[in-house]
Design an enzyme around this catalytic site. Structure first.
Site, mmCIF file in Angstrom:
data_model
loop_
_atom_site.group_PDB
_atom_site.id
_atom_site.type_symbol
_atom_site.label_atom_id
_atom_site.label_comp_id
_atom_site.label_asym_id
_atom_site.label_seq_id
_atom_site.Cartn_x
_atom_site.Cartn_y
_atom_site.Cartn_z
ATOM 1 N N LEU A 135 0.784 -1.238 0.154
ATOM 2 C CA LEU A 135 0.359 0.121 0.334
ATOM 3 C C LEU A 135 1.390 1.331 -0.021
ATOM 4 O O LEU A 135 1.748 1.130 0.617
ATOM 5 C CB LEU A 135 -1.005 -0.189 0.792
ATOM 6 N N ASP A 136 0.082 2.331 -0.466
ATOM 7 C CA ASP A 136 0.797 3.728 -0.545
ATOM 8 C C ASP A 136 1.248 4.233 0.830
ATOM 9 O O ASP A 136 0.199 3.494 1.646
ATOM 10 C CB ASP A 136 0.477 4.475 -1.628
ATOM 11 N N ARG A 137 2.202 4.845 1.376
ATOM 12 C CA ARG A 137 2.358 5.104 2.683
ATOM 13 C C ARG A 137 1.055 5.851 2.702
ATOM 14 O O ARG A 137 1.100 5.880 4.652
ATOM 15 C CB ARG A 137 3.473 6.427 2.572
ATOM 16 N N THR A 139 -1.182 5.719 2.029
ATOM 17 C CA THR A 139 -2.977 4.315 1.897
ATOM 18 C C THR A 139 -3.091 3.597 3.069
ATOM 19 O O THR A 139 -1.789 2.893 3.696
ATOM 20 C CB THR A 139 -3.301 4.121 1.296
ATOM 21 N N ARG A 235 -5.905 5.647 -7.386
ATOM 22 C CA ARG A 235 -5.437 7.714 -7.422
ATOM 23 C C ARG A 235 -5.156 8.112 -8.816
ATOM 24 O O ARG A 235 -6.122 8.340 -9.121
ATOM 25 C CB ARG A 235 -4.321 7.926 -7.320
#
Length: 301
Positions: A135-137, A139, A235
């Site tokens: 997961l993105d930082r 998120t 996104r």
């Protein structure tokens, strides 16, 4: 941001936590020691762990700074959604890197999980940890890791062969024309700014489905399902559809709504359904909505 230093002959043998603050006073000794501790200092391309390291003339020193707090994140039992001998399912808070970066090793979710699973009586035994998703930082939400050699191959296969159902909650600007829909494109990375975008040729297929759950103050709460797992897929697709995530300034999202500040991209990995890699039963697991996302929804309502 990367700061680069090359010691001269007169610096040879000086401790690195003394050398850097002298060359660049913006780094206090206590600050550079913290950066070394989390893994943000590299010498000759290798991550440094010792503050007492004696620098040598001509070697290349890099200090990687990501602008995030230098405190080290640790997992607690409250972060564990499910655990058995073969897998562990984590609730990732926003603001925590999933895997190590040049700026930090300690405090990433991967490293924090290694510490959490470590046997205090046999510290030399490193857990067999397999990472099958990221997961993105910024998120938040649910992540599955394998913790045994018997589970990693099957878990990886489940994700690669689309046997896993992944659903997200997304708070976006505006309201989609249709109550539900599907976005299908091919994504590729743009070299000029390292962002993902849809392209006509050469990209990787990405499929995103959405359903409107609620509309509040010119914004919408969506349930999103991804049938593919491309980098920044949700996104990009929502931005290109004209409804960027609140807080996702990199992809055109607003950092505030009226007087309400939005501190990060409002995306939460909410639910996952997958076959257990060893037992074979179907796991249906959810990660509770984090407090900052609840706050934004409540204040907009």
């Amino acid at each position: 941001m990367v700061f680069r230093f090359v010691p001269q002959k007169e610096h040879t043998g000086q401790r690195i936590d003394q050398f850097i603050p002298v060359i660049d006073p913006s780094f206090s000794r206590s600050k550079i020691r913290k950066i070394i501790d989390i893994g943000g200092v590299h010498v000759g391309g290798r991550r440094l762990r010792k503050c007492s390291y004696p620098v040598q003339a001509g070697e290349r020193i890099e200090v990687h700074v990501d602008g995030r707090p230098l405190e080290i994140f640790s997992l607690t039992p409250e972060n564990i959604i499910y655990q058995d001998p073969y897998i562990v399912v984590i609730e990732k808070p926003p603001g925590v890197e999933t895997q190590p970066t040049p700026a930090r090793y300690k405090g990433t979710l991967y490293e924090a999980l290694l510490r959490y699973l470590a046997n205090p009586f046999r510290p030399q035994d490193t857990p067999e940890l397999g990472m099958v998703q990221r997961l993105d930082r910024d998120t938040s939400g649910i992540l599955v890791f394998s913790t045994h050699a018997r589970s990693h191959k099957n878990l990886t296969h489940s994700f690669a062969s689309h046997q896993v159902e992944k659903r997200y909650l997304a708070l976006v600007s505006g309201r989609p024309e249709k109550e539900h829909g599907e976005i299908h494109s091919f994504l590729a990375r743009r070299r000029s700014d390292n962002r993902m975008k849809s392209v006509e040729r050469g990209g990787k297929e990405a499929i995103t489905r959405y359903r409107v759950l609620q509309t509040i103050s010119g914004c919408s709460l969506l349930e999103v399902e991804i049938l593919t797992g491309r980098s920044h897929q949700i996104r990009v697709h929502l931005t290109e559809a004209g409804h960027p995530l609140l807080g996702d300034t990199r992809y055109g999202g607003l950092d505030h709504v009226e007087s309400l500040s939005v501190g990060r991209q409002m995306l939460h990995a909410w639910k996952i359904v997958f076959p257990h890699p060893v037992y074979g039963d179907v796991k249906v697991l959810e990660a509770p909505v984090p407090s900052d996302m609840k706050r934004v929804v409540e204040e907009l309502s």
